[in-house]
Design a protein around this motif. Sequence first.
Motif, PDB file in Angstrom:
ATOM      1  N   LEU A   5      43.822  31.572 130.450  1.00  0.00           N
ATOM      2  CA  LEU A   5      44.524  30.570 129.646  1.00  0.00           C
ATOM      3  C   LEU A   5      45.471  29.741 130.533  1.00  0.00           C
ATOM      4  N   ILE A  12      44.416  21.517 132.505  1.00  0.00           N
ATOM      5  CA  ILE A  12      44.608  20.462 131.501  1.00  0.00           C
ATOM      6  C   ILE A  12      45.906  19.693 131.769  1.00  0.00           C
ATOM      7  N   VAL A  16      46.393  15.772 132.248  1.00  0.00           N
ATOM      8  CA  VAL A  16      47.346  14.926 131.516  1.00  0.00           C
ATOM      9  C   VAL A  16      48.191  14.116 132.507  1.00  0.00           C
ATOM     10  N   LEU A  20      48.334  10.158 132.698  1.00  0.00           N
ATOM     11  CA  LEU A  20      49.610   9.432 132.617  1.00  0.00           C
ATOM     12  C   LEU A  20      49.784   8.527 133.826  1.00  0.00           C
ATOM     13  N   PHE A  23      47.415   5.525 133.913  1.00  0.00           N
ATOM     14  CA  PHE A  23      47.794   4.417 133.035  1.00  0.00           C
ATOM     15  C   PHE A  23      49.141   3.826 133.418  1.00  0.00           C
TER      16      PHE A  23
ATOM     17  N   MET B   1      41.684  35.627 120.877  1.00  0.00           N
ATOM     18  CA  MET B   1      42.219  34.929 122.054  1.00  0.00           C
ATOM     19  C   MET B   1      41.480  33.622 122.330  1.00  0.00           C
ATOM     20  N   LYS B   2      40.116  33.712 122.091  1.00  0.00           N
ATOM     21  CA  LYS B   2      39.344  32.482 122.295  1.00  0.00           C
ATOM     22  C   LYS B   2      39.782  31.383 121.325  1.00  0.00           C
ATOM     23  N   LEU B   4      42.775  31.017 120.116  1.00  0.00           N
ATOM     24  CA  LEU B   4      44.046  30.485 120.602  1.00  0.00           C
ATOM     25  C   LEU B   4      43.800  29.434 121.694  1.00  0.00           C
ATOM     26  N   LEU B   5      42.848  29.802 122.607  1.00  0.00           N
ATOM     27  CA  LEU B   5      42.499  28.873 123.682  1.00  0.00           C
ATOM     28  C   LEU B   5      42.020  27.543 123.098  1.00  0.00           C
ATOM     29  N   TYR B   8      44.905  25.633 121.770  1.00  0.00           N
ATOM     30  CA  TYR B   8      45.608  24.969 122.888  1.00  0.00           C
ATOM     31  C   TYR B   8      44.864  23.721 123.327  1.00  0.00           C
ATOM     32  N   LEU B   9      43.521  23.892 123.465  1.00  0.00           N
ATOM     33  CA  LEU B   9      42.718  22.763 123.944  1.00  0.00           C
ATOM     34  C   LEU B   9      42.820  21.576 122.994  1.00  0.00           C
ATOM     35  N   ILE B  12      46.324  20.083 123.274  1.00  0.00           N
ATOM     36  CA  ILE B  12      46.470  19.337 124.527  1.00  0.00           C
ATOM     37  C   ILE B  12      45.581  18.093 124.529  1.00  0.00           C
ATOM     38  N   TYR B  15      47.235  15.464 122.608  1.00  0.00           N
ATOM     39  CA  TYR B  15      48.322  14.908 123.397  1.00  0.00           C
ATOM     40  C   TYR B  15      47.791  13.895 124.418  1.00  0.00           C
ATOM     41  N   VAL B  16      46.651  14.310 125.039  1.00  0.00           N
ATOM     42  CA  VAL B  16      46.038  13.399 126.013  1.00  0.00           C
ATOM     43  C   VAL B  16      45.632  12.097 125.319  1.00  0.00           C
ATOM     44  N   ALA B  19      48.622  10.088 124.628  1.00  0.00           N
ATOM     45  CA  ALA B  19      49.130   9.465 125.853  1.00  0.00           C
ATOM     46  C   ALA B  19      48.268   8.264 126.239  1.00  0.00           C
ATOM     47  N   LEU B  20      46.954   8.484 126.154  1.00  0.00           N
ATOM     48  CA  LEU B  20      46.038   7.387 126.474  1.00  0.00           C
ATOM     49  C   LEU B  20      46.314   6.187 125.577  1.00  0.00           C
TER      50      LEU B  20
END
Lengths: 367, 367
Positions: A5, A12, A16, A20, A23, B1-2, B4-5, B8-9, B12, B15-16, B19-20
């Motif tokens: 993880l 990841i 990011v 960032l 851009f 756990m997978k 959770l991963l 997260y992905l 994230i 978020y990416v 941001a883009l």
Amino acid sequence: MKKLLLLYLVIIGAYVLYALNFFYGKHQSAGAGESAALVGSLDEKYVMVTFQSGIDYWKSVIKGFEDAAGVLGVSVEYRGSTQYDVREQVTVLEQVIAQKPAGIALTVMNPEALTPSIDKAVDAGIPVVLFDSGAPESKAYSLLATDNYNAGATAARTMARLIGGRGEVGVVTLPNQLNHQQRTNGFRDTIRAEYPEMTIVAIALPNQLNHQQRTNGFRDTIRAEYPEMTIVAIEDGKGDRIVSRDAALAILDAHPNVKGIFNTDANGGVGIADAVRLRQRQNEVKVVAFDTDKVTLDMIRSGDIDATLAQGTWNMGYWSLLYLFHLHHGLVTPDSGQTADASPLPVYVDTGISVVTRENVDNYYVK
Amino acid sequence: MKKLLLLYLVIIGAYVLYALNFFYGKHQSAGAGESAALVGSLDEKYVMVTFQSGIDYWKSVIKGFEDAAGVLGVSVEYRGSTQYDVREQVTVLEQVIAQKPAGIALTVMNPEALTPSIDKAVDAGIPVVLFDSGAPESKAYSLLATDNYNAGATAARTMARLIGGRGEVGVVTLPNQLNHQQRTNGFRDTIRAEYPEMTIVAIALPNQLNHQQRTNGFRDTIRAEYPEMTIVAIEDGKGDRIVSRDAALAILDAHPNVKGIFNTDANGGVGIADAVRLRQRQNEVKVVAFDTDKVTLDMIRSGDIDATLAQGTWNMGYWSLLYLFHLHHGLVTPDSGQTADASPLPVYVDTGISVVTRENVDNYYVK
């Protein structure tokens, strides 16, 4: 699994940061491009300074200045002496210089009186360009104004179109201007040459050679291009409606075949139209006036004046600001070692003339 | 756990995307601001067209055109006839019009021959501005060129500075130009007026009135501003180094007190310097030349020529493109109902003169 993880997160996170950065970097390079391009900031303030600041004539100049500010993304301010008072204009200009603006566009009521302040601004690194009327011996970078000789030529071609290219025409102007100018020059040059301790602080001679140049352009163009037209009279209207009416009456009475009268100043055209109406010769005699005062435009609408000449006032304001922007941003110095004679900008711009008739008169009313 | 991963992905990833989006959006809004401002696109191509396209004289004009393209973010192309051949220039201009560019900056080898093509371009909606030499009866929007009378006045002031404002000076020029111009006008006007089925396709009269105007500006300025200077000779150099040398030798021999010679064309200055050296009068006689050919600049460096006048060629190219950009983007039409006489742009721009001496000569070599 936690290590995996963490690895994912690191990868990841890195992605990011990369995104960032990519851009942000792109934006930065666009930003750098902009600062080299014609985009300013609102912190940058350019000031226009006139005299008789409330008259309609300046409104289109101000509009051009504001339109350029919108395009460039900068701030502008409008100042001027309220009266036809050169001391007041000098005071206003000095106040503006003290603000340290990004540049000053100035119309010069009197070159003798304003040149020291213009030079002071330029020496302090504040660019100055002049519009409508100039100060030839000052350090200002450029003059954007009407070429009055060309304006007279346009008047001749307009008159020729109106009367079919043949016949007698008259002119009402301020014909003694040249004499006054010469007398003034003799006075000024002698004081400069022989009395170094005397100073001329102001010369109240309006418009200098403008009217003579307009008349010459009209006359020369008729001679060169319209051999069947003749100028039978050039009369003095003293820039006044009543005097111009009487001058036009004299022309109409002395020359029964006259087919058109051209007036070179802003006030005389309506007086000539009055005269033509008084003699009931509206259908025979065409009137070409100068400038776009409301009463002149109203008479274009009513058909009492056939055409008037509009000066390129919007151009004066718009290109003054473009020139100041280029000077402020150092975009126009091809020769870094220039001597005092050289200007990094074009030194003189003829802002042009347009012909106003009934068809397009609505565009010329001040909004 | 997978799971959770995956969560997260997703977080994230969101978020990416955010941001883009944020940075892309910021970039877009800058783009929208740009379209109202003076920022074009690389799809927009403006073309410059000259004649004798390889000569050094155009290089600084092209540099100005390219610098403006950089500032505005548009594309430019440079074309021209390789020879001093008006038929070739017309062909090149017609090819350029067929490409439908965003605008054309043109220098006119011959007004009679090029006016029909200029008018064709304007009628097709392609803006045309002229630089260096014009076509007064064409539909082109503006002319950006040297005011040759003012150039002569600058030459007079430069000469006065060099010789201390007093003494005899001579001029080597092409003095019969005015005669040729008048003869040509008489020929042209008669054909137009009396022989409507005849057409003049080309007039090979170089530079029209330029040399006469430079000489007049020099003469009038000396008369008006330097009462202790006298012009003792005006000789014909025929625009040629050898003929100009012989003309200068004649002046030097006939006027032993002569303190300076001004030359009005690009080739004569070096001939005058040759003459001054032949008579070994380098320390007594100042030479003021015209234009910035390499051999002239070399002689400024060596001290054989004291000053030369550089035309504002960079200004011609730079402001031509700014004008074309404004026309293409419809940024300059204050009066939408303008008559045929009116130009939305300033109609004439005096691109100025700078004085080249040993101190700043290095800036004038073509890079």
